[in-house]
Write a protein that holds these residues in place. Sequence first.
Motif, short mmCIF file in Angstrom:
data_model
loop_
_atom_site.label_atom_id
_atom_site.label_comp_id
_atom_site.label_asym_id
_atom_site.label_seq_id
_atom_site.Cartn_x
_atom_site.Cartn_y
_atom_site.Cartn_z
N ALA A 244 0.81 -1.22 0.00
CA ALA A 244 0.00 0.00 0.00
C ALA A 244 0.84 1.27 0.00
CB ALA A 244 -0.94 -0.01 1.21
N TRP A 245 2.14 1.12 0.19
CA TRP A 245 3.00 2.31 0.16
C TRP A 245 2.97 2.90 -1.25
CZ3 TRP A 245 8.24 0.87 2.95
CH2 TRP A 245 7.97 0.55 4.28
N PRO A 246 3.13 4.21 -1.35
CA PRO A 246 3.23 4.81 -2.69
C PRO A 246 4.41 4.23 -3.47
CG PRO A 246 2.88 6.49 -1.01
CD PRO A 246 3.15 5.21 -0.28
N LEU A 247 4.18 3.95 -4.72
CA LEU A 247 5.24 3.37 -5.54
C LEU A 247 6.46 4.27 -5.60
CD1 LEU A 247 6.14 1.08 -7.40
CD2 LEU A 247 5.08 2.32 -9.32
N ALA A 248 6.24 5.58 -5.61
CA ALA A 248 7.37 6.51 -5.65
C ALA A 248 8.23 6.37 -4.41
CB ALA A 248 6.85 7.95 -5.78
N LEU A 249 7.59 6.15 -3.26
CA LEU A 249 8.35 5.99 -2.02
C LEU A 249 9.19 4.73 -2.06
CD1 LEU A 249 9.04 6.69 0.92
CD2 LEU A 249 6.93 5.50 1.60
#
Length: 687
Positions: A244-249
């Motif tokens: 669920a973390w942002p892909l960018a992160l």
Amino acid sequence: MPLPTPATTVESPHKPRTRQYREDLNGLRGLAIALVVVFHVWFGKVSGGVDVFLVLSGYFFVGSLVRRAEAGGSLNPLPAFKRVFVRLFPPIAAVTFLTAAAALVLLPRTRWAGLADELTAVLGFFQNWQLALTSSDYLAADGSVSPLQHLWSMAVQGQFYLVAIAVVLVVASCVSRTRPELLRPTLTLVFGAFAVASYTYAAVMSGHDQAWNYYDSAARLWEPSVGALAALMLTRWNITRVRAWPLALKTALGIAGLASILLCGFFLDGAEQFPGPWTLVPTLAAIALIVSGAGNKTWTAQVLAHPVLSQLGSFAFALYLVHWPILVFALVVTGRPEAGFVGGTLIIAASLAVAYGLRMAVEVPIERDAPARRPILLASVVGAAVIVTGMFGWQAYVGSQSTGQRAADTLDIPTHPGALTLTDGVSIPEASMVPSIFDAPLDLPITTLDGCISDFQQIDIVTCTYGDVNADRAIALAGGSHSEHWITALDELGRSNGFRVDTYLKMGCPLVAGESPTVSDVPDCAPWSSAVLDRLAATTPDFVFTTASRPSPDGPGDVTPEAYVEVWHELEQSGIQVLAIRDTPWLHHDGVPYRAIDCLATATSADHCALPRADMLSDINPAWEAIAELSNVQLLDLSDGVCGPDLCRVTEGNVLVYHDSHHLTASYVRTLTPELGRQLGSATTWW
């Protein structure tokens, strides 16, 4: 350097892959071994790949143990021990057996005893302690380095596996029947405590005793423990949360981790800084890649999962085992100090080929439980037994050829005139060389035997007194081991001429002023020298006896470093006279040091081990120019007692000159006593 875990410690890439299989982490293993090999062969440095292996070993191995325990597997530790032995021992035994065979052909017999000790330590999984006790440095390879030195880390990793098995099974036996949900939390606390305690210990020891710290299992335990923590905390539920973390992160985290691992070896000196605080860089970078690649495939995970890196990761263990002995033996054969680009390319190609052959011949049959599995296991055990038996046999032979005593204590000058043949024209009678090639390592200065020299990591001043200990006149012998080896003559002269010799000595540390990295790479040399100069200013000996030169770093001959001259200026300001003795030649071929006894063990004539005097010593003592403006320095030069007009030989007058590559034997210094006495008497006017 820690070993890369065999590809099948957790899960074989040749078996059907489950959703737990991480192709990117297999590629990370491939990248790590690529860094290890490239930095060893071409840069002569320790890379961050080392610590990636440790983190991955903790992550894979502890994760495997916990999954077995959670699935209700047997809590008997013997099967787990057996699995570790079966995976690790046969490839290691094969490489040690082949290395021993190559050493018999390529290395002089004077090196076999030391190698035999290492063979036993490797097979017994305690080589890290053996190397720590002998203070071996793990830096660039050359022909004088042990071809097995890299396997010390196998001991560290094997020791961690045993600890991990014990911890997981003990905790599992305590909680599995009553509170199974506490298994991971409890293990997280245990491995977390290991990580904190080990990291703290490593950080403290890195500033106290780095040579020991580098090999110490206690200082290395935190790295695989961090990997174990990642395995314990990265459960399926947590992986869902990571998705669920942002892909960018996740991409940024992966890029930061990958860049840190790639650049680590260029900006950090692993041999001097690991496993201390700077080890957090590759360790946390590996964790970043483990976490960022969990669940969804980030860009960095896709890069690491590339077939080339993945394939390399599948035989990383074998490549780690073979690349170092191939490198060392190649340098032995070529006689060069480094491989160079073309030579290094050939060494890497040979390492890849041999590693692939080792994997297919040994690892794969064992992994697949092929019919050859049992014969391979039997051959590895028999081969190890042959190695150990041969080791004890050779050690017994060496013992029979050695007197076990310091030759200087019983030297017979009439039959072994040594330097007197050069200084006094004494004839050379027929007699065997003393000390023998097997007794030479024992022919050391009395200060070493008495513990009167600070070691590499010790900053405290160690002072002892020799000569006429009750005399008022005093000479302070100060500096490194090249000052120390004159104690044999100074002690005798002091007793016969009524002066005492107070020693201020430190290994690898000539007496210098200020920071002098070009003179000594011992970290505490400058502060130790400063403390000694303060002590000398307070005690005001009649003379300070120290070295006046050292080999030129840029070519033939010798030079007087500015750091020496600064010391003489400081002593002049304190009103102290200086006896500065020209350093003795250092044996080397094209920058590669060689031991006199190694050369003599293979040469048909002692003259084959000699070097041209013009290559070793400048025509004029370089210290003469350096003391032009000083009034407190008297120069001593015994070069004509060590070298003939044209050659610097390793044996003179039936006496071995060097006990290694650049330190005089105590026996030879005894034969230099009359000449040193003549020069010392003139310089001091005491007799």
